[in-house]
Design a protein around this motif. Structure first.
Motif, short mmCIF file in Angstrom:
data_model
loop_
_atom_site.label_atom_id
_atom_site.label_comp_id
_atom_site.label_asym_id
_atom_site.label_seq_id
_atom_site.Cartn_x
_atom_site.Cartn_y
_atom_site.Cartn_z
N GLY A 154 50.68 53.38 78.63
CA GLY A 154 50.28 54.50 79.49
C GLY A 154 49.77 55.85 78.91
N GLN A 155 50.54 56.39 77.86
CA GLN A 155 50.32 57.38 77.01
C GLN A 155 49.01 57.06 76.46
OE1 GLN A 155 53.95 57.38 74.83
NE2 GLN A 155 55.00 58.57 76.64
N ASN A 156 48.74 55.87 75.73
CA ASN A 156 47.40 55.57 74.97
C ASN A 156 46.42 55.64 75.95
OD1 ASN A 156 46.03 54.52 72.78
ND2 ASN A 156 46.05 52.61 73.64
N THR A 157 46.67 55.08 77.02
CA THR A 157 45.36 55.05 77.86
C THR A 157 45.21 56.72 78.39
OG1 THR A 157 45.62 53.16 78.81
CG2 THR A 157 44.78 54.35 80.26
N SER A 158 46.16 57.50 78.78
CA SER A 158 46.01 58.84 79.39
C SER A 158 45.31 59.71 78.29
CB SER A 158 47.53 59.24 79.76
OG SER A 158 47.26 60.73 80.28
N ARG A 159 45.96 59.41 77.20
CA ARG A 159 45.40 60.52 76.05
C ARG A 159 44.06 60.20 75.73
NH1 ARG A 159 51.38 60.46 73.16
NH2 ARG A 159 52.20 61.71 74.69
N GLY A 160 43.55 58.83 75.91
CA GLY A 160 42.14 58.52 75.41
C GLY A 160 41.16 58.86 76.39
N LEU A 161 41.52 59.21 77.58
CA LEU A 161 40.53 59.64 78.68
C LEU A 161 39.77 60.63 78.20
CD1 LEU A 161 42.95 59.29 82.03
CD2 LEU A 161 40.63 57.73 81.16
N LYS A 162 38.41 60.62 78.46
CA LYS A 162 37.35 61.83 78.20
C LYS A 162 36.54 61.87 79.51
CE LYS A 162 33.13 62.68 75.48
NZ LYS A 162 32.31 62.00 74.52
N LYS A 163 36.10 63.17 79.81
CA LYS A 163 35.57 63.51 81.16
C LYS A 163 34.08 63.16 81.06
CE LYS A 163 35.65 66.50 84.92
NZ LYS A 163 36.27 67.49 85.67
N PHE A 164 33.43 62.46 82.24
CA PHE A 164 31.93 62.19 82.23
C PHE A 164 31.73 62.67 83.54
CE2 PHE A 164 33.56 59.23 78.96
CZ PHE A 164 32.72 59.33 78.11
N GLY A 165 31.13 63.89 83.71
CA GLY A 165 30.61 64.10 85.08
C GLY A 165 32.03 64.51 85.97
N ASN A 166 32.07 63.62 87.07
CA ASN A 166 33.26 63.96 87.89
C ASN A 166 34.10 62.72 87.77
OD1 ASN A 166 32.44 66.39 89.41
ND2 ASN A 166 30.89 65.04 90.18
N LEU A 167 34.31 62.14 86.48
CA LEU A 167 35.41 61.04 86.36
C LEU A 167 35.72 61.10 84.78
CD1 LEU A 167 33.67 58.28 84.70
CD2 LEU A 167 32.64 58.40 87.07
N TYR A 168 36.83 60.36 84.53
CA TYR A 168 37.21 60.05 83.27
C TYR A 168 37.11 58.80 82.86
CZ TYR A 168 39.70 64.57 83.71
OH TYR A 168 39.87 65.90 83.88
N ALA A 169 36.81 58.46 81.67
CA ALA A 169 37.05 57.03 81.30
C ALA A 169 37.82 56.88 79.75
CB ALA A 169 35.66 56.32 81.27
N VAL A 170 38.19 55.67 79.39
CA VAL A 170 38.50 55.22 78.24
C VAL A 170 38.46 53.69 78.14
CG1 VAL A 170 40.94 54.88 78.89
CG2 VAL A 170 40.18 55.31 76.27
N HIS A 171 37.98 53.36 77.04
CA HIS A 171 37.82 51.80 77.16
C HIS A 171 39.14 51.26 75.76
CE1 HIS A 171 35.93 47.66 77.21
NE2 HIS A 171 36.00 47.67 75.72
N LEU A 172 39.79 50.28 76.44
CA LEU A 172 40.89 49.71 75.68
C LEU A 172 40.32 48.56 74.82
CD1 LEU A 172 44.00 50.01 78.03
CD2 LEU A 172 42.87 51.87 76.26
#
Length: 195
Positions: free
Chosen positions: A134-152
């Protein structure tokens, strides 16, 4: 308790439209009688709805969702069924990103020429659903417009947004960057981890 129906008013139309699109495009592939991936919506006061473990999301109208109440950092109360393994990660993302309340995760690869610079995080070191995951996912999120994303890496994307976000923006972002008909696990097809 009983699972929460897919048509519940607690589920925002935007999250419903994004998940329905992913289902129609084949993002949730059958595996041993169920499908892999997860999705959730934050409600209030440490409560959220998440996908049910060991079910077929392609039959979501009959499967429903699980109501979760966080009971501290290490335990939850689940109503109606066992929650998705991703429930712990979802709880952490919601806690660390109070501006979002919807999560969609599927085991699909990033497109080879994905136009957006989506961060890639290694998943290999973390057990799915663990605090570390969960921490890896949350800390990896980057904002794109009105959403965030990360690819594991070799696992799939987490797309996170607020219920008021236009679902067309989220769907366009997903289609631009991910192959919903593909599946993860092919080491040669995945981009390297972002430093």
């Amino acid at each position: 308790g009983q699972p929460v129906p897919r048509a519940s008013r607690d589920i925002p139309a935007s999250r419903r439209e994004v998940v329905d699109h992913c289902i129609k495009r084949g993002a949730y592939k059958p595996f041993l009688g169920s499908t892999v991936g997860h999705f959730a919506v934050k409600l209030a006061d440490g409560r959220f709805l998440t996908s049910r473990r060991k079910t077929n999301f392609n039959n979501l109208y009959n499967v429903g969702l699980v109501m979760i109440e966080a009971d501290g950092d290490d335990s939850v109360i689940a109503h109606g069924s066992r929650p998705s393994v991703g429930g712990q990660s979802q709880r952490i993302v919601f806690a660390e990103h109070p501006d979002v309340d919807c999560i969609v995760h599927a085991h699909v690869p990033m497109r080879p020429n994905a136009p957006d610079a989506i961060p890639v995080r290694s998943q290999r070191e973390f057990e799915c659903g663990s605090h570390e995951c969960g921490q890896n996912t949350s800390r990896g999120l980057k904002k794109f417009g009105n959403l965030y994303a990360v690819h594991l890496q070799n696992h799939g994307p987490n797309i996170v947004f607020h219920r008021d976000t236009d679902p067309k923006e989220v769907i366009a972002f997903i289609e631009r960057n991910f192959d919903l008909s593909g599946k993860t696990g092919r080491l040669e097809a995945e981009p390297p981890v972002t430093p």
